[in-house]
Motif scaffolding. Sequence first.
Motif, PDB file in Angstrom:
ATOM      1  N   ARG B 147      -1.362   4.277  -3.016  1.00 58.77           N
ATOM      2  CA  ARG B 147      -2.398   4.554  -3.639  1.00 58.77           C
ATOM      3  C   ARG B 147      -1.207   4.409  -4.792  1.00 58.77           C
ATOM      4  N   ILE B 148      -0.672   5.340  -4.937  1.00 59.74           N
ATOM      5  CA  ILE B 148       0.133   6.316  -6.193  1.00 59.74           C
ATOM      6  C   ILE B 148       0.669   4.380  -7.360  1.00 59.74           C
ATOM      7  N   TYR B 149       1.045   3.666  -6.326  1.00 56.10           N
ATOM      8  CA  TYR B 149       1.822   2.473  -6.949  1.00 56.10           C
ATOM      9  C   TYR B 149       0.763   1.245  -6.767  1.00 56.10           C
ATOM     10  N   ASN B 150      -0.786   1.070  -6.377  1.00 54.63           N
ATOM     11  CA  ASN B 150      -1.420   0.292  -6.691  1.00 54.63           C
ATOM     12  C   ASN B 150      -2.276   0.693  -7.748  1.00 54.63           C
ATOM     13  N   SER B 151      -2.259   2.023  -8.214  1.00 54.09           N
ATOM     14  CA  SER B 151      -2.996   2.759  -9.614  1.00 54.09           C
ATOM     15  C   SER B 151      -2.175   1.959 -10.367  1.00 54.09           C
TER      16      SER B 151
END
Lengths: 419, 419
Positions: B147-151
Amino acid sequence: MIAKVKGMNDLVYPESEKLNKVIEKIRFLFKLYNAREIVTPLLEHSEVFHREKENSDMVIKETYDFMDRGNRKLTIRPEGTAGVARAYLENKLYLDDDIVKLFYFGTFYRYERPQKGRLREFRQFGIEVFNSDSYLIDLEVIELVSRIYNSFGLKTRIRLNSLGNETSILNYKSKIKEYFNLYKESLCPDCLNRLENNPLRILDCKVDCHKDFFKNAPSTLKYLDLDSKKRFEELLKLLDKLEIPYLVDDKLVRGLDYYSETVFEIDILSDNNDAIKTLGGGGRYNNLTKELGGENTSCFGFAGGIERLINALDETNYDYKLSDSPKFYIITFDKEFEDYGLSILKEIRDKNIAAEFSYKDRSIKSKVKKGITLNSKYLIIIGKNEFDNQTLILKDTVTSTQEELSYSSFKEFLENMEK
Amino acid sequence: MIAKVKGMNDLVYPESEKLNKVIEKIRFLFKLYNAREIVTPLLEHSEVFHREKENSDMVIKETYDFMDRGNRKLTIRPEGTAGVARAYLENKLYLDDDIVKLFYFGTFYRYERPQKGRLREFRQFGIEVFNSDSYLIDLEVIELVSRIYNSFGLKTRIRLNSLGNETSILNYKSKIKEYFNLYKESLCPDCLNRLENNPLRILDCKVDCHKDFFKNAPSTLKYLDLDSKKRFEELLKLLDKLEIPYLVDDKLVRGLDYYSETVFEIDILSDNNDAIKTLGGGGRYNNLTKELGGENTSCFGFAGGIERLINALDETNYDYKLSDSPKFYIITFDKEFEDYGLSILKEIRDKNIAAEFSYKDRSIKSKVKKGITLNSKYLIIIGKNEFDNQTLILKDTVTSTQEELSYSSFKEFLENMEK
């Protein structure tokens, strides 16, 4: 068990979050003043701090120095100004011949006797304004510093003084040496040393400052030349005009060697306007960039202790606006329903709402209790019934009401929460 | 001129602000997961990192170690996990027997050969989840990392593997030693050493991994017992269910000695789904808290490089939403009007709007030019006329229009801006 290093602390919640909240607020204020953040390394070549003219206790007795694996002599930074000045020169931030305002946050390291509010690893925020010797810059920084502390609801007062230019400082130094020589017998051992090496520092002494002869020590202000005098008066006039509370303290000289003209500190005041504690300080300095091997540049800076600020805020019961507990706590009755629960968990977090899952294998009762301890507004409960029907029970822990919702009505409920 | 230390960088605007924006966003996401921030000291007793069982290059060849002024052997932290685990034990964060999720941001120090994206001072963010050996925690962290990197709009894929429990790892180690022994002549000098001391590390080799015999090295997955196998399958099933892209990489073992069961890394993908760069990694570890002198605790952690993330974002022209230039730039024509200008400056900042003043002694033309270079939306110009009438000229640099306003109408204008 291996313990932490003496004089260095772990910050666990909520202390870690207080730190962030304080930094966030100060950063916002720095930006109002068109200052730009700079981050310099923790390690510097030792000469950045161990400069020829610098003979403060901090540098001589308290730095963490060591050789790296390539035989470089390095120092873990004990303060922020020298590193920022080094970076200002090295990155040629002076190129456009304008005022450059740099602010920073950082941890610093001094091998001192640890005591409350004074640890071996500590945090400071600071600002350095390069490339102008105008007293308007003194004002700009002092006004900013006032604003920072006031924005936290603290009642403060600026305490300031002028040392004048290098000639005035030399004159004053010899005067103060003469004066304290008369009271040699009454000086503390540290000050006896200072009398030889740096008599100005006697004025910083926390022991001798309470003695009678101290009060009658000569004032720096008597040794200012006309320019410095006028400069200081103009500054005071503008402080009046902008209604910034201040007090002239003609014994304030500050610890480091590089100061000239204006120096200042900021104190917290009690209800009847006594200074309780100093939060930080700064002043004008002119020779530092030269000592680092660059062009001479006039600068004005300030540094304030972050732990000291947080301690002061804790004492006033300051509302840090710490973040809330997770809004939802999801409880599944059986391993079989876990993946259904996890989908709901993801759904909630996809909406940028904080949620937690009952990961630990526990009785339903303990799981519910945990959700309540966690202070979650809603519990989501999934038993066999809910799993079979793809519904969920939504329990409001504040109103103690609950209802069964279909998955799609729950999604609708989430959508509405967001707004 | 004194230079910065080799392998350590100054962050000047906008790099300093990019750093903050990235940290802010990651912190927000950590909080969605009910994780709490922890800040540990930069210095630890050397044994925190130099543990008996730890023989990675990082610890043996790359730490900054030194004796402090009290003869303590200290190490500047080369990574985040050991310090957080030490703090978890020392602060008894396990007291309530629940899952404890701790996240951190920090600078770390390794004496390596500096290269792009790999400096001697570098930043990481990370999370450690203590006190549960459930594969649901593996999932929780992997999903969070995704989620962090996708955000940030990055296209990523998790690459993961299972090492199994300690018995499986021992079996696998002897197998891999046997295997690489067959190709002794083809191994790089480093791997020849590893063959004796820690054969698993050969699998991390950036040189040998391109050689043919490498591809046929035994898979860890063959040596899993039933429990570990089932555990890993359950995890993969949930990754599918939550639609998290992943790839099983049966040669992934990670550098440190303490891993068992799940290990993973996260890669950026190109448009045609090739892994371009690894952004960070982690996995499950069980013996670290015991090695530090505490109870044995099962943990799952992740750490990601912040510079590596920022480099990746720069390459995608990520919009960091950097802060604006000061909205107002105030120009006074003469020293006499300065205090009037400064009152206006204060008025604007009191409204939490950023403003700058033309401090430098320059011609009016240069002052106006400076305001435009600064990209301020408005110039406020105060000449003799304006000073006498207590008005001001407000020039909109975007529309190139200007008007004269009374002080009170300007205040009204400010009030309306605020909203």
